[in-house]
Write a protein that holds these residues in place. Structure first.
Motif, PDB file in Angstrom:
ATOM      1  N   ALA A   1      -8.023   5.854 -11.778  1.00  0.00           N
ATOM      2  CA  ALA A   1      -6.590   5.745 -11.521  1.00  0.00           C
ATOM      3  C   ALA A   1      -6.050   6.958 -10.765  1.00  0.00           C
ATOM      4  CB  ALA A   1      -5.837   5.552 -12.833  1.00  0.00           C
ATOM      5  N   PHE A   2      -6.571   8.142 -11.091  1.00  0.00           N
ATOM      6  CA  PHE A   2      -6.043   9.367 -10.488  1.00  0.00           C
ATOM      7  C   PHE A   2      -7.180  10.238  -9.948  1.00  0.00           C
ATOM      8  CE2 PHE A   2      -3.225   8.051 -13.919  1.00  0.00           C
ATOM      9  CZ  PHE A   2      -2.066   7.834 -13.198  1.00  0.00           C
TER      10      PHE A   2
ATOM     11  N   ASN B   1      -5.648  -0.530 -16.523  1.00  0.00           N
ATOM     12  CA  ASN B   1      -4.981  -1.096 -15.344  1.00  0.00           C
ATOM     13  C   ASN B   1      -5.898  -1.556 -14.231  1.00  0.00           C
ATOM     14  OD1 ASN B   1      -2.431  -0.896 -16.284  1.00  0.00           O
ATOM     15  ND2 ASN B   1      -1.778   0.809 -14.996  1.00  0.00           N
TER      16      ASN B   1
ATOM     17  N   LYS C   1       2.273   1.683 -11.417  1.00  0.00           N
ATOM     18  CA  LYS C   1       1.921   1.245 -12.776  1.00  0.00           C
ATOM     19  C   LYS C   1       1.042   2.281 -13.457  1.00  0.00           C
ATOM     20  CE  LYS C   1       1.871  -3.779 -12.372  1.00  0.00           C
ATOM     21  NZ  LYS C   1       1.320  -4.313 -11.140  1.00  0.00           N
ATOM     22  N   ASN C   2       0.067   2.806 -12.701  1.00  0.00           N
ATOM     23  CA  ASN C   2      -0.827   3.816 -13.264  1.00  0.00           C
ATOM     24  C   ASN C   2      -0.046   5.036 -13.715  1.00  0.00           C
ATOM     25  OD1 ASN C   2      -3.027   2.247 -12.793  1.00  0.00           O
ATOM     26  ND2 ASN C   2      -3.705   3.334 -10.975  1.00  0.00           N
ATOM     27  N   LYS C   3       0.860   5.493 -12.837  1.00  0.00           N
ATOM     28  CA  LYS C   3       1.624   6.690 -13.137  1.00  0.00           C
ATOM     29  C   LYS C   3       2.478   6.471 -14.383  1.00  0.00           C
ATOM     30  CE  LYS C   3       2.261   9.308  -9.310  1.00  0.00           C
ATOM     31  NZ  LYS C   3       2.736   9.462  -7.968  1.00  0.00           N
TER      32      LYS C   3
ATOM     33  N   VAL D   1      -6.013   5.011 -18.484  1.00  0.00           N
ATOM     34  CA  VAL D   1      -5.252   4.227 -17.503  1.00  0.00           C
ATOM     35  C   VAL D   1      -6.191   3.419 -16.619  1.00  0.00           C
ATOM     36  CG1 VAL D   1      -3.656   4.369 -15.572  1.00  0.00           C
ATOM     37  CG2 VAL D   1      -3.342   5.850 -17.549  1.00  0.00           C
TER      38      VAL D   1
ATOM     39  N   PRO E   1      -4.528  18.161 -28.254  1.00  0.00           N
ATOM     40  CA  PRO E   1      -3.305  18.959 -28.444  1.00  0.00           C
ATOM     41  C   PRO E   1      -3.328  19.874 -29.670  1.00  0.00           C
ATOM     42  CG  PRO E   1      -2.725  16.794 -27.675  1.00  0.00           C
ATOM     43  CD  PRO E   1      -4.200  16.749 -27.940  1.00  0.00           C
TER      44      PRO E   1
ATOM     45  N   LEU F   1       0.283  -0.694  -7.863  1.00  0.00           N
ATOM     46  CA  LEU F   1      -0.703  -0.280  -8.859  1.00  0.00           C
ATOM     47  C   LEU F   1      -0.583   1.220  -9.128  1.00  0.00           C
ATOM     48  CD1 LEU F   1      -3.101  -0.974 -10.667  1.00  0.00           C
ATOM     49  CD2 LEU F   1      -4.599  -0.502  -8.736  1.00  0.00           C
TER      50      LEU F   1
ATOM     51  N   MET G   1       0.445  -1.251   8.509  1.00  0.00           N
ATOM     52  CA  MET G   1      -0.580  -0.281   8.093  1.00  0.00           C
ATOM     53  C   MET G   1      -0.640   0.861   9.105  1.00  0.00           C
ATOM     54  SD  MET G   1      -2.243  -0.855   5.325  1.00  0.00           S
ATOM     55  CE  MET G   1      -1.971  -2.066   4.037  1.00  0.00           C
TER      56      MET G   1
ATOM     57  N   HIS H   1      -1.284  10.144   2.220  1.00  0.00           N
ATOM     58  CA  HIS H   1      -1.411   8.692   2.323  1.00  0.00           C
ATOM     59  C   HIS H   1      -2.851   8.215   2.215  1.00  0.00           C
ATOM     60  CE1 HIS H   1       2.760   8.467   3.108  1.00  0.00           C
ATOM     61  NE2 HIS H   1       2.672   9.225   4.173  1.00  0.00           N
TER      62      HIS H   1
ATOM     63  N   PHE I   1       1.109   7.954 -21.963  1.00  0.00           N
ATOM     64  CA  PHE I   1      -0.004   8.551 -22.709  1.00  0.00           C
ATOM     65  C   PHE I   1       0.166  10.062 -22.811  1.00  0.00           C
ATOM     66  CE2 PHE I   1      -2.673   4.699 -21.648  1.00  0.00           C
ATOM     67  CZ  PHE I   1      -2.727   4.264 -22.961  1.00  0.00           C
ATOM     68  N   PHE I   2       0.529  10.674 -21.685  1.00  0.00           N
ATOM     69  CA  PHE I   2       0.738  12.124 -21.687  1.00  0.00           C
ATOM     70  C   PHE I   2       1.776  12.502 -22.741  1.00  0.00           C
ATOM     71  CE2 PHE I   2       3.441  15.601 -20.057  1.00  0.00           C
ATOM     72  CZ  PHE I   2       2.530  16.629 -20.183  1.00  0.00           C
TER      73      PHE I   2
ATOM     74  N   GLY J   1       2.406  10.884 -25.392  1.00  0.00           N
ATOM     75  CA  GLY J   1       1.743  10.746 -26.686  1.00  0.00           C
ATOM     76  C   GLY J   1       1.036  12.031 -27.072  1.00  0.00           C
ATOM     77  N   GLY J   2       0.319  12.607 -26.128  1.00  0.00           N
ATOM     78  CA  GLY J   2      -0.363  13.884 -26.368  1.00  0.00           C
ATOM     79  C   GLY J   2       0.628  14.992 -26.658  1.00  0.00           C
TER      80      GLY J   2
ATOM     81  N   ILE K   1      -6.688  10.903 -20.244  1.00  0.00           N
ATOM     82  CA  ILE K   1      -5.579  10.061 -19.778  1.00  0.00           C
ATOM     83  C   ILE K   1      -6.037   9.223 -18.584  1.00  0.00           C
ATOM     84  CG2 ILE K   1      -3.295  10.103 -18.716  1.00  0.00           C
ATOM     85  CD1 ILE K   1      -2.653  12.529 -20.412  1.00  0.00           C
TER      86      ILE K   1
ATOM     87  N   LEU L   1       2.081   4.319 -16.866  1.00  0.00           N
ATOM     88  CA  LEU L   1       1.292   4.233 -18.096  1.00  0.00           C
ATOM     89  C   LEU L   1       0.734   5.601 -18.485  1.00  0.00           C
ATOM     90  CD1 LEU L   1       0.124   2.298 -20.206  1.00  0.00           C
ATOM     91  CD2 LEU L   1      -1.862   2.021 -18.732  1.00  0.00           C
ATOM     92  N   ALA L   2       0.191   6.312 -17.486  1.00  0.00           N
ATOM     93  CA  ALA L   2      -0.398   7.626 -17.757  1.00  0.00           C
ATOM     94  C   ALA L   2       0.638   8.555 -18.350  1.00  0.00           C
ATOM     95  CB  ALA L   2      -0.971   8.228 -16.482  1.00  0.00           C
TER      96      ALA L   2
ATOM     97  N   LEU M   1      -7.067  12.273 -26.203  1.00  0.00           N
ATOM     98  CA  LEU M   1      -5.619  12.402 -26.013  1.00  0.00           C
ATOM     99  C   LEU M   1      -4.938  12.931 -27.269  1.00  0.00           C
ATOM    100  CD1 LEU M   1      -3.068  11.866 -24.342  1.00  0.00           C
ATOM    101  CD2 LEU M   1      -3.100   9.531 -25.212  1.00  0.00           C
ATOM    102  N   PHE M   2      -5.396  12.491 -28.440  1.00  0.00           N
ATOM    103  CA  PHE M   2      -4.712  12.911 -29.663  1.00  0.00           C
ATOM    104  C   PHE M   2      -5.400  14.077 -30.373  1.00  0.00           C
ATOM    105  CE2 PHE M   2      -3.324   8.440 -29.192  1.00  0.00           C
ATOM    106  CZ  PHE M   2      -2.004   8.719 -28.941  1.00  0.00           C
TER     107      PHE M   2
ATOM    108  N   GLY N   1       0.812  -1.207   0.000  1.00  0.00           N
ATOM    109  CA  GLY N   1       0.000   0.000   0.000  1.00  0.00           C
ATOM    110  C   GLY N   1       0.843   1.252   0.000  1.00  0.00           C
ATOM    111  N   ILE N   2       0.179   2.374  -0.223  1.00  0.00           N
ATOM    112  CA  ILE N   2       0.859   3.667  -0.205  1.00  0.00           C
ATOM    113  C   ILE N   2       1.359   3.937   1.207  1.00  0.00           C
ATOM    114  CG2 ILE N   2       0.066   6.059   0.035  1.00  0.00           C
ATOM    115  CD1 ILE N   2      -0.657   6.136  -2.718  1.00  0.00           C
TER     116      ILE N   2
END
Lengths: 206, 616
Positions: free
Chosen positions: B102-103, B179, A24-26, B175, B209, A21, B1, B598, A32-33, A35-36, B171, A28-29, B205-206, A3-4
């Motif tokens: 993801a974010f 994922n 991995k997300n960071k 992801v 820009p 995870l 934890m 966290h 992609f970024f 790519g843009g 983006i 991959l993202a 994404l494409f 975990g974080i």
């Protein structure tokens, strides 16, 4: 799954940037970024190519560009790409000290590059190429300036990471951050290779 | 934890301003899109009032141009896009069995950038006039301060800010979908709405820009007197058209593909059959996404790029009708022999099919370059794009609203009012836009604020405006439905429609952690598979444990406010304010970068009994 907030001090997994995870997300993202960003620079290149002969009565590429200075800037930036690789290799060895040193060298080289760019722009300004002189001037300063802004952002970013790197160390939380920063730095260098070719070499001989 | 303490629950407005929960962000996207929809709708209605009679003088000249520009810009960028992001946020993580996107922080930032971009654009009404260059803002009309006031600065910066938000959203969902799928949720088991969300995220994404670059160039032309689009300085206005349409054409697929995804969820559910030709639907979606990038020049047939370029882009454009046709037939075959239920969501889907086909046919007509020389800039074009964007996207959004409303809000929308909404809207839509085809063929240009009497345009325009009244009434019925059912509406059960995909297997509305245990996926239409196997719920793929959640944060809002403030500095050439705004944004980025976050954990005993699998 780790975990974080958990710190792995003694041993690092083989690819700490992709061990969680979140990592991995960071990872991959960020691809992609980039790519843009490629499309963004591609568009700017297209605009430059369309307008590069529109110098009107102002100076053009052949009158202005001094290849030795640009070549020096290129060498500096490509070297900084290598030092950022060395930083990531140190990260994989869990060698915080060396990682910091190589990132610091990267930042210094980045600043040197920016210094040369400012010098170069000032020279062109002296020779009568203002931002509004011609469509060529606008396109040139915008493309090269966008790249310069990216270099500046990279310098600030890596510096921010260095600021807290001693306290936070290398672990599965911080490794993705170092890793994507170095990816960004490579990308900025690759763009410069194209600028060197398309803007400067083609400007002189094309 | 070490961080297992729950943080204090935030409540009220502060909760909404700081939330990083994708379901709440989805609701905010939908609410903001609704607000802008009303604004954009009023603008459209006012335009139709002006065009109701010949030689009318209600809104003439500049005022009409402002209404027209703001209507188009608002509807595309601040209604359709955010509504789609709203659904993606509300539904996609649930459909793939994920606890979150993801974010989460970036998700919140994307929302605030879009929202403040939209507010910025609308501030222009009160600050010396809205933009009046059309939603396409063709240079040099738009790039030179000779022609336009500050309105276009608001346009440039409003779109730039919200565009950055869209890019982040794109983006994020790419992801998330790659994922964070639950075990067993292979790509070929993903529901179609998730698939279309995935493809449009790649398009975003494409495609964005080039718009970013175009807007920057226009910004530099306007602000620093650059020469990109100024022919006297060596610039070239066609560059703007290319950059705009390299973005602008994929954009229409960004708008319509998620609607296709919604129909592909709604039609099987209410036909009680699996989607016909699932694999070909996925293939068609990807193909449409790909071809979407290959056709931008069909907006520029009359620019003079030559017969070869025009032919290539004409053929590429017509090719898109093939995968779209595949989709239409798949929906029809899904309905064929199904136990069709005529719920509001489903009748919106059914109404969409003929409406959109008509829009598609006129699209192929416009794709023929020689014919386009006649149609260009006529009301025929206006009719065509309203048929595809309203008949496609807006019908899809309404179908999605009726379909997912119970899952998002935990209440059912009233079906009787829904049917009134549909019929008023459907009839009004055709009354409004069908005559516009004829008006175009009879010679009425687009973008005009009036016309002369007795030239054959009076009746068509009058009928068209009558249709607008119907659509206005439909929206009022819908808004009443929303307000009334929020107070009095029937509470939604978990699975009100006998649904097929994963989101219906959890409570309505979904708990903040979505799934107490991540489910194990055993086939396409994951929940339906379990139901057919006689199981009441999904099989878990993990033991019950603590769930890690991201902390809420106010930073995304402040970051976006920084850019918002900075925009005013640029518009009014006050570089101190511009710099100060940028500084706020960068300071937030710095804080985010050095401060560790966290998150917190939800313990099993804090979850509701049902979610823990304890059934009474």
């Amino acid at each position: 799954m780790i975990g974080i907030g958990e710190h792995v001090k003694s041993t690092l997994p083989p690819e700490p940037e992709k061990a969680t995870l979140e990592g991995k997300n960071k990872f991959l993202a960020f691809w992609f970024f980039l790519g843009g960003e490629t499309v963004l620079f591609g568009s700017l290149f297209a605009v430059f190519l369309a307008l590069r002969s529109q110098t009107l009565s102002g100076p053009g590429a052949e009158d202005l560009f001094r290849l030795p200075v640009v070549f020096l800037a290129t060498i500096i930036l490509l070297t900084s790409s290598m030092t950022s690789v060395l930083a990531i290799m140190a990260m994989h060895r869990n060698d915080l000290r060396m990682m910091q040193i190589w990132f610091l060298v990267t930042v210094v080289l980045g600043l040197a590059f920016l210094g040369l760019e400012v010098y170069e722009f000032a020279e062109y300004l002296n020779e009568g190429l203002g931002y509004t002189t011609s469509a060529f001037a606008s396109a040139f300063y915008t493309l090269v300036g966008f790249h310069g802004a990216h270099v500046l952002f990279g310098v600030l970013w890596i510096s921010t990471l260095l600021l807290k790197s001693k306290q936070k160390g290398i672990n599965v939380v911080t490794a993705p951050k170092y890793f994507v920063a170095s990816l960004y730095w490579h990308f900025v260098d690759v763009v410069w290779v194209f600028i060197f070719t398309v803007v400067y070499l083609m400007g002189k001989v094309g | 934890m070490s961080h297992s303490l729950s943080i204090n629950k935030r409540t009220g407005i502060w909760d909404w301003l700081t939330t990083v929960d994708h379901k709440k962000i989805g609701i905010m996207y939908l609410a903001a899109a609704g607000l802008f929809f009303v604004i954009g709708g009023i603008e459209a209605f006012l335009m139709r009032l002006q065009l109701m009679y010949p030689n009318n003088d209600l809104f003439v000249g500049s005022t009409f141009n402002q209404l027209m520009t703001m209507h188009g810009t608002t509807m595309i960028f601040f209604v359709a896009m955010p509504a789609i992001f709203g659904f993606m946020n509300a539904v996609v993580p649930l459909q793939i069995g994920a606890r979150d996107v993801a974010f989460p922080f970036l998700n919140s930032l994307g929302f605030w950038l879009f929202f403040l971009g939209g507010i910025l654009l609308n501030v222009s009404w009160f600050a010396g006039g809205a933009p009046e260059g059309g939603w396409t803002a063709y240079a040099p009309l738009s790039s030179s301060s000779l022609y336009t006031g500050t309105g276009l600065d608001y346009y440039v910066l409003g779109l730039q800010i919200s565009g950055a938000g869209s890019l982040m959203g794109g983006i994020n969902f790419l992801v998330t979908i790659i994922n964070m799928r639950a075990p067993g949720m292979t790509f070929m088991r993903m529901p179609l709405f998730t698939w279309t969300s995935f493809v449009i995220s790649a398009l975003i994404l494409f495609a964005f820009p080039p718009l970013t670059v175009g807007l920057f160039l226009m910004f530099f032309d306007r602000l620093f007197d650059a020469n990109f689009f100024d022919p006297t300085g060596g610039g070239n206005v066609v560059i703007w058209e290319h950059l705009f349409w390299i973005f602008g054409h994929p954009e229409v697929y960004i708008l319509v593909l998620p609607a296709f995804g919604i129909f592909s969820e709604v039609i099987p559910t209410f036909s009680k059959k699996r989607l016909f030709g699932y694999h070909s639907m996925v293939f068609a979606t990807v193909l449409i996404g790909f071809l979407g990038f290959m056709v931008w020049v069909h907006h520029m047939f009359t620019v003079g790029l030559g017969p070869l370029a025009n032919s290539i882009f004409a053929v590429a454009t017509m090719a898109i009708a093939v995968p779209t046709g595949i989709k239409i037939f798949n929906w029809l075959f899904t309905l064929w022999g199904g136990q069709i239920r005529f719920t509001t969501a489903n009748i919106f889907a059914l109404g969409f099919i003929p409406s959109f086909v008509m829009g598609g046919v006129t699209g192929v007509m416009l794709a023929m370059a020689p014919a386009d020389f006649q149609f260009q800039d006529s009301y025929f074009v206006v009719a065509h794009f309203h048929y595809v964007i309203l008949g496609g996207t807006v019908f899809g959004l309404f179908a999605g609203l009726y379909y997912w409303w119970p899952k998002i809000f935990g209440r059912m929308l009233n079906e009787t009012l829904g049917k009134w909404h549909f019929w008023l809207f459907f009839i009004g839509f055709h009354i409004t836009f069908f005559p516009q085809h004829l008006l175009g063929v009879w010679g009425m240009p687009r973008r005009v604020f009036t016309y002369l009497p007795n030239q054959g345009l009076d009746t068509g325009n009058f009928i068209s405006t009558v249709g607008a009244f119907f659509m206005g009434a439909a929206v009022i019925v819908f808004l009443f439905n929303v307000i009334w059912t929020t107070k009095r509406g029937e509470r939604a059960v978990n699975d009100p429609w006998d649904g097929r995909s994963l989101e219906w297997s959890i409570s309505s509305p979904a708990p903040e952690y979505n799934f107490a245990q991540i489910p194990q996926i055993r086939g396409l239409d994951a929940y339906w598979v379990e139901k057919m196997a006689g199981n009441k719920e999904m099989k878990p793929s993990e033991p019950l444990g603590e769930i890690h959640m991201p902390s809420p944060s106010i930073l995304p809002l402040i970051m976006s406010l920084g850019l918002f403030i900075s925009s005013f500095g640029f518009i009014y050439h006050n570089y101190y304010i511009a710099g100060a705004g940028l500084l706020i944004t960068f300071a937030c980025m710095f804080i985010r970068s050095i401060k560790d976050d966290h998150g917190y954990h939800i313990k099993p005993d804090e979850m509701s009994e049902r979610d823990r699998g304890i059934t009474a």
